[in-house]
Design a protein around this motif. Structure first.
Motif, PDB file in Angstrom:
ATOM      1  N   VAL A   1       0.870  -1.171   0.000  1.00 26.38           N
ATOM      2  CA  VAL A   1       0.000   0.000   0.000  1.00 26.38           C
ATOM      3  C   VAL A   1       0.910   1.225   0.000  1.00 26.38           C
ATOM      4  N   ALA A   2       0.901   1.959  -1.100  1.00 24.85           N
ATOM      5  CA  ALA A   2       1.826   3.083  -1.272  1.00 24.85           C
ATOM      6  C   ALA A   2       1.083   4.414  -1.292  1.00 24.85           C
ATOM      7  N   GLY A   3       1.744   5.429  -0.760  1.00 27.01           N
ATOM      8  CA  GLY A   3       1.133   6.760  -0.714  1.00 27.01           C
ATOM      9  C   GLY A   3       2.018   7.825  -1.328  1.00 27.01           C
TER      10      GLY A   3
ATOM     11  N   THR B   1       2.898  -4.575   3.355  1.00 27.99           N
ATOM     12  CA  THR B   1       3.679  -3.480   3.927  1.00 27.99           C
ATOM     13  C   THR B   1       3.345  -2.192   3.197  1.00 27.99           C
ATOM     14  N   TRP B   2       3.868  -1.079   3.693  1.00 27.36           N
ATOM     15  CA  TRP B   2       3.562   0.216   3.086  1.00 27.36           C
ATOM     16  C   TRP B   2       4.794   0.805   2.414  1.00 27.36           C
ATOM     17  N   ALA B   3       4.536   1.697   1.481  1.00 31.25           N
ATOM     18  CA  ALA B   3       5.619   2.340   0.734  1.00 31.25           C
ATOM     19  C   ALA B   3       5.186   3.744   0.350  1.00 31.25           C
ATOM     20  N   VAL B   4       6.103   4.480  -0.279  1.00 32.03           N
ATOM     21  CA  VAL B   4       5.802   5.871  -0.639  1.00 32.03           C
ATOM     22  C   VAL B   4       6.433   6.227  -1.986  1.00 32.03           C
ATOM     23  N   SER B   5       6.057   7.389  -2.496  1.00 31.27           N
ATOM     24  CA  SER B   5       6.641   7.918  -3.725  1.00 31.27           C
ATOM     25  C   SER B   5       7.853   8.782  -3.376  1.00 31.27           C
ATOM     26  N   ARG B   6       8.585   9.209  -4.400  1.00 30.59           N
ATOM     27  CA  ARG B   6       9.778  10.024  -4.185  1.00 30.59           C
ATOM     28  C   ARG B   6       9.446  11.357  -3.510  1.00 30.59           C
ATOM     29  N   LYS B   7       8.326  11.964  -3.884  1.00 30.52           N
ATOM     30  CA  LYS B   7       7.963  13.263  -3.304  1.00 30.52           C
ATOM     31  C   LYS B   7       7.749  13.179  -1.795  1.00 30.52           C
ATOM     32  N   VAL B   8       7.251  12.048  -1.344  1.00 34.68           N
ATOM     33  CA  VAL B   8       7.034  11.857   0.097  1.00 34.68           C
ATOM     34  C   VAL B   8       8.373  11.785   0.823  1.00 34.68           C
TER      35      VAL B   8
ATOM     36  N   ARG C   1      11.731   3.167   1.988  1.00 39.87           N
ATOM     37  CA  ARG C   1      10.327   2.861   1.688  1.00 39.87           C
ATOM     38  C   ARG C   1       9.912   3.340   0.294  1.00 39.87           C
ATOM     39  N   GLN C   2      10.845   3.914  -0.446  1.00 39.73           N
ATOM     40  CA  GLN C   2      10.506   4.524  -1.733  1.00 39.73           C
ATOM     41  C   GLN C   2      10.434   3.516  -2.868  1.00 39.73           C
ATOM     42  N   VAL C   3       9.376   3.615  -3.671  1.00 36.87           N
ATOM     43  CA  VAL C   3       9.216   2.814  -4.882  1.00 36.87           C
ATOM     44  C   VAL C   3       9.457   3.722  -6.086  1.00 36.87           C
TER      45      VAL C   3
ATOM     46  N   GLN D   1       8.814   8.048 -13.271  1.00 36.75           N
ATOM     47  CA  GLN D   1       9.823   7.388 -12.442  1.00 36.75           C
ATOM     48  C   GLN D   1       9.181   6.488 -11.391  1.00 36.75           C
ATOM     49  N   HIS D   2       7.980   6.807 -10.923  1.00 36.38           N
ATOM     50  CA  HIS D   2       7.316   5.943  -9.942  1.00 36.38           C
ATOM     51  C   HIS D   2       6.708   4.727 -10.631  1.00 36.38           C
ATOM     52  N   VAL D   3       6.030   4.952 -11.733  1.00 33.73           N
ATOM     53  CA  VAL D   3       5.380   3.865 -12.465  1.00 33.73           C
ATOM     54  C   VAL D   3       6.391   2.806 -12.900  1.00 33.73           C
TER      55      VAL D   3
END
Length: 336
Positions: free
Chosen positions: A219-221, A244-251, A261-263, A285-287
């Protein structure tokens, strides 16, 4: 300068990284990809490693397709130290001449691959996210992000062997393809008294480190989560789903979460069974780091957000309202 005779080199080798008697997952992922490359080259995929009592890994590397397993066993190589491991690996490569050598882009792998490539006077492409064989030249095409993840560069090494690359964990899937590998055990003369660097103590740091590729549900935010405190909504849903949880670069750039935690291209590449993207716009870059997920569920207030182009299912709405409802719904379903 004497030009290298690259015709002597054959087979795809994958370095088997191990720690505390266990193989790092990325090594098994690379064996699966290595088998594909070997098929295109008309050769075999082989595993190699050094250490103490490493023959025990033969069965596992065989499960993932290794035809041969080259090893050096020596008590002095039990713990990783750059120079002795480098010299032992260079000895193996010099003797058996693989055409391709792949190493996981872990902390250990990045340290080791660079010094091995330097000693062998060959090229090295770091942090690769894609590997292919050029059908006309049979060169290994190694693709990696550059300029902060905004561009992708494809690199090849036409004149030197082996062609070396470190590859990010999670980029490829580890697929079982059982074989019974031939074990080639080499002797390498080194004793502890000849090693200058000594390990006095191993200390586990308190910094959070997580391998996102181990999880089947993520679950990423993104910045749409609003503030750091709201990231708990990601964790709550992930816990209910056993992920588990993850985030984008901006976060990460905002200081809300650690880089571990970055994807994305500048983070980790994942392919879980379910990837929930909450408040993530869908930047390229996230996709690139999650598009191979089996099912992608996107939640965004903007119906034109790019994330919906790769999503299996899309929810147009505020993730701060949707996530708690999803958590409660799954709690009720899973209790039943």
């Amino acid at each position: 300068m004497i030009k290298q005779d690259i015709t002597q080199y054959k087979n795809v080798w994958v370095f088997i990284e191990h720690n505390e008697g266990k193989i790092e997952r990325v090594s098994l992922e690379l064996l699966s990809k290595g088998a594909e490359l070997a098929k295109d080259l008309g050769c075999e995929v082989c595993a190699f490693t050094v250490g103490d009592k490493v023959e025990q890994f033969a069965k596992e590397v065989g499960e993932y397709g290794a035809k041969k397993f080259y090893i050096i066993e020596n008590p002095a190589l039990k713990e990783y130290r750059t120079e002795p491991w480098r010299d032992a690996i260079v000895y193996l490569i010099d003797k058996y001449k693989p055409e391709v050598a792949l190493v996981g882009a872990t902390t250990l792998g990045r340290d080791l691959a660079g010094t091995v490539a330097t000693k062998l006077s060959t090229g090295l492409t770091a942090d690769t996210t894609a590997l292919d064989i050029d059908p006309s030249t049979k060169n290994l095409l190694m693709t990696r992000p550059t300029f902060g993840g905004n561009l992708m560069a494809t690199i090849f090494c036409p004149d030197n062997r082996p062609q070396m690359s470190t590859v990010r964990p999670g980029v490829f899937k580890a697929v079982k393809n059982p074989t019974k590998p031939e074990i080639i055990k080499e002797k390498y003369d080194i004793t502890e008294d000849k090693i200058v660097k000594k390990i006095i103590e191993k200390v586990q740091t308190g910094e959070e480190k997580v391998n996102l590729s181990f999880y089947e549900v993520i679950v990423a935010g993104g910045k749409g989560m609003g503030k750091k405190e709201n990231l708990k909504l990601l964790e709550d849903l992930a816990n209910v789903l056993g992920g588990t949880w993850a985030v984008s670069r901006k976060v990460v750039q905002a200081g809300w979460a650690p880089q571990s935690r970055q994807v994305g291209q500048t983070g980790q590449t994942v392919h879980p069974k379910i990837y929930i993207a909450a408040g993530i716009s869908g930047a390229v870059q996230h996709v690139a780091g999650m598009k191979s997920s089996d099912i992608i569920i996107a939640i965004n207030t903007d119906p034109e957000a790019p994330i919906f182009e790769v999503a299996t299912y899309g929810i147009v709405g505020d993730c701060l309202q949707v996530l708690p409802k999803m958590t409660e719904m799954f709690k009720q379903k899973l209790v039943k």
